[in-house]
Design an enzyme around this catalytic site. Structure first.
Site, short mmCIF file in Angstrom:
data_model
loop_
_atom_site.label_atom_id
_atom_site.label_comp_id
_atom_site.label_asym_id
_atom_site.label_seq_id
_atom_site.Cartn_x
_atom_site.Cartn_y
_atom_site.Cartn_z
N HIS A 1 -9.10 -5.50 3.64
CA HIS A 1 -8.59 -6.79 3.56
C HIS A 1 -7.81 -7.07 2.31
O HIS A 1 -7.22 -6.10 1.89
CB HIS A 1 -9.63 -7.86 2.09
CG HIS A 1 -10.24 -6.15 1.25
ND1 HIS A 1 -10.95 -5.27 0.63
CD2 HIS A 1 -9.30 -6.53 0.29
CE1 HIS A 1 -10.81 -4.33 0.03
NE2 HIS A 1 -9.48 -5.48 -0.92
N HIS B 1 -13.24 -7.84 -7.11
CA HIS B 1 -11.38 -7.66 -7.86
C HIS B 1 -11.88 -8.19 -9.26
O HIS B 1 -11.40 -9.43 -9.24
CB HIS B 1 -11.09 -7.87 -6.73
CG HIS B 1 -10.56 -7.75 -5.11
ND1 HIS B 1 -11.60 -7.46 -4.76
CD2 HIS B 1 -9.43 -6.40 -5.15
CE1 HIS B 1 -11.23 -7.05 -3.41
NE2 HIS B 1 -9.95 -6.03 -3.99
N HIS C 1 -2.49 1.81 -0.11
CA HIS C 1 -1.99 0.57 -0.89
C HIS C 1 -1.71 0.90 -2.80
O HIS C 1 -2.75 1.59 -2.97
CB HIS C 1 -2.76 -1.07 -0.71
CG HIS C 1 -3.39 -1.14 -0.71
ND1 HIS C 1 -5.04 -0.82 -0.76
CD2 HIS C 1 -3.84 -2.57 -1.59
CE1 HIS C 1 -5.80 -0.97 -1.32
NE2 HIS C 1 -5.38 -2.61 -1.99
N GLU D 1 -10.42 2.22 -1.70
CA GLU D 1 -11.08 1.64 -1.35
C GLU D 1 -11.70 2.16 -0.34
O GLU D 1 -12.60 1.43 0.20
CB GLU D 1 -10.03 0.16 -1.18
CG GLU D 1 -10.05 -0.39 -2.50
CD GLU D 1 -8.69 -1.36 -2.01
OE1 GLU D 1 -9.59 -2.72 -2.79
OE2 GLU D 1 -9.01 -2.17 -0.98
C1 DHB Z 1 -3.74 -6.96 -2.09
C2 DHB Z 1 -3.76 -6.14 -1.57
C3 DHB Z 1 -5.94 -5.47 -1.79
O1 DHB Z 1 -6.94 -4.64 -1.05
C4 DHB Z 1 -6.50 -6.73 -3.09
O2 DHB Z 1 -7.74 -6.28 -3.89
C5 DHB Z 1 -5.16 -7.37 -3.60
C6 DHB Z 1 -3.93 -7.48 -3.01
C7 DHB Z 1 -2.27 -7.12 -1.14
O3 DHB Z 1 -2.17 -6.15 -0.78
O4 DHB Z 1 -1.17 -8.01 -1.72
FE FE Z 2 -8.95 -4.85 -2.67
#
Ligand code: DHB
Ligand code: FE
Length: 292
Positions: A12, A59, A197, A244
């Site tokens: 996501h 979040h 990420h 995650e």
């Molecule tokens: C991004 C990724 C995420 O999992 C999130 O919760 C918020 C932002 C991103 O890559 O911008």
């Molecule tokens: Fe996220």
């Protein structure tokens, strides 16, 4: 009886929702990402479930540092899309399945997993972006999501977060709960979030393609080993938000080849696998597995 027929796994990212809501899916940047979900949208239409158990993380939207449930199940009639700063996403309200959610809560708690019960909650991009990716853009004035959704929120934002093993075990408990629900329901379970990420600090922007792809191999073919990957490996290799991914193990544990932490049956069929970098700051992974 109710039965889990398939599991879906997808990242996501809020920007994916924004790209859909603002009509940018065919822009050069986004086109290859959305192409990876063409099969999935057709498959969803052809194999529409009666209910989706959607494992996701909030979040700091519904929850905050004031209250941090490790595992929370939604037992409400509906879940409005949350305002995450730019107004609520223009997507349909998510309808719950109160009877099945209450049954899962009862059964899973009796199997020694202490779920938090949530009777009122707004849902953020963690839940609505996977729905949008799999169901396409829907006009909330005239259209609805294809079926009720049971949100299962996992804390992967504030340490301590649950282990991969705990997640795999919870998935098995959820399957046992569903299989003793006395109505013929076709249930999908989705594991969402990830892949690599990191949104903050010196390593912000970290992506690790090789690690992500090896982790996907293991999730699909050797989930028992995948569940043993320690937190520190996720953080080192996949970045601080890569954690995650432990949520995917809940959906994987709910597939019928695993019981009591062991492989007991035929592996699920791999229907679709996709990997794409980047979407915003995140590596996007997507898998569909169907029970054999
Ligand atoms: C991004 C990724 C995420 O999992 C999130 O919760 C918020 C932002 C991103 O890559 O911008
Ligand atoms: Fe996220």
């Amino acid at each position: 009886m109710a039965k889990i027929t398939a599991s879906v796994y997808t990242s996501h990212v809020p920007a994916i929702g924004a790209a859909m809501d603002l009509g940018k899916t065919q822009d050069d940047y986004w086109k290859p990402l959305f192409a990876g979900y063409d099969f999935s949208k057709q498959w969803m239409k052809a194999h529409q479930p009666d209910v989706i158990v959607l494992v996701y993380n909030d979040h700091a939207t519904a929850f905050s540092l004031d209250m941090i449930p490790t595992f929370a199940i939604g037992t409400a009639a509906e879940y409005p899309p949350a305002d995450e700063g730019w107004g609520p996403r223009p997507v349909p309200v998510v309808k719950g399945h109160q009877a099945l959610a209450s049954h899962i809560a009862q059964s899973v708690i009796q199997q020694d997993f202490d779920l938090t019960i949530v009777n009122k909650m707004e849902v953020d991009h963690g839940l609505t972006v996977p729905l949008s990716l799999m169901c396409g853009s829907l006009d909330p004035a005239h259209e609805a999501w294809p079926c009720p959704v049971i949100p299962l929120a996992v804390n992967v934002v504030q340490y301590p977060v649950p282990s991969g093993q705990r997640c795999l075990d919870l998935g098995q408990a959820i399957r046992r709960a569903i299989e003793c629900y006395d109505e013929d329901l076709n249930v999908h379970i989705w594991g969402t979030g990830g892949m690599s990420h990191q949104l903050q600090g010196a390593r912000a922007g970290l992506i690790n393609r090789a690690w992500d792809k090896a982790w996907l191999d293991q999730l699909i073919h050797d989930p028992v080993a995948c569940a043993r990957v320690p937190h520190i490996d996720y953080v080192r290799e996949a970045g601080s938000e890569g954690i995650e991914l432990v949520m995917w193990l809940i959906a994987r544990g709910a597939m019928s080849d695993i019981d009591q932490g062991q492989v007991i049956g035929k592996p699920p069929r791999l229907l679709h696998r996709f990997y794409h970098v980047p979407a915003s700051n995140t590596a996007v992974g997507h898998v569909i597995l169907e029970n054999a």
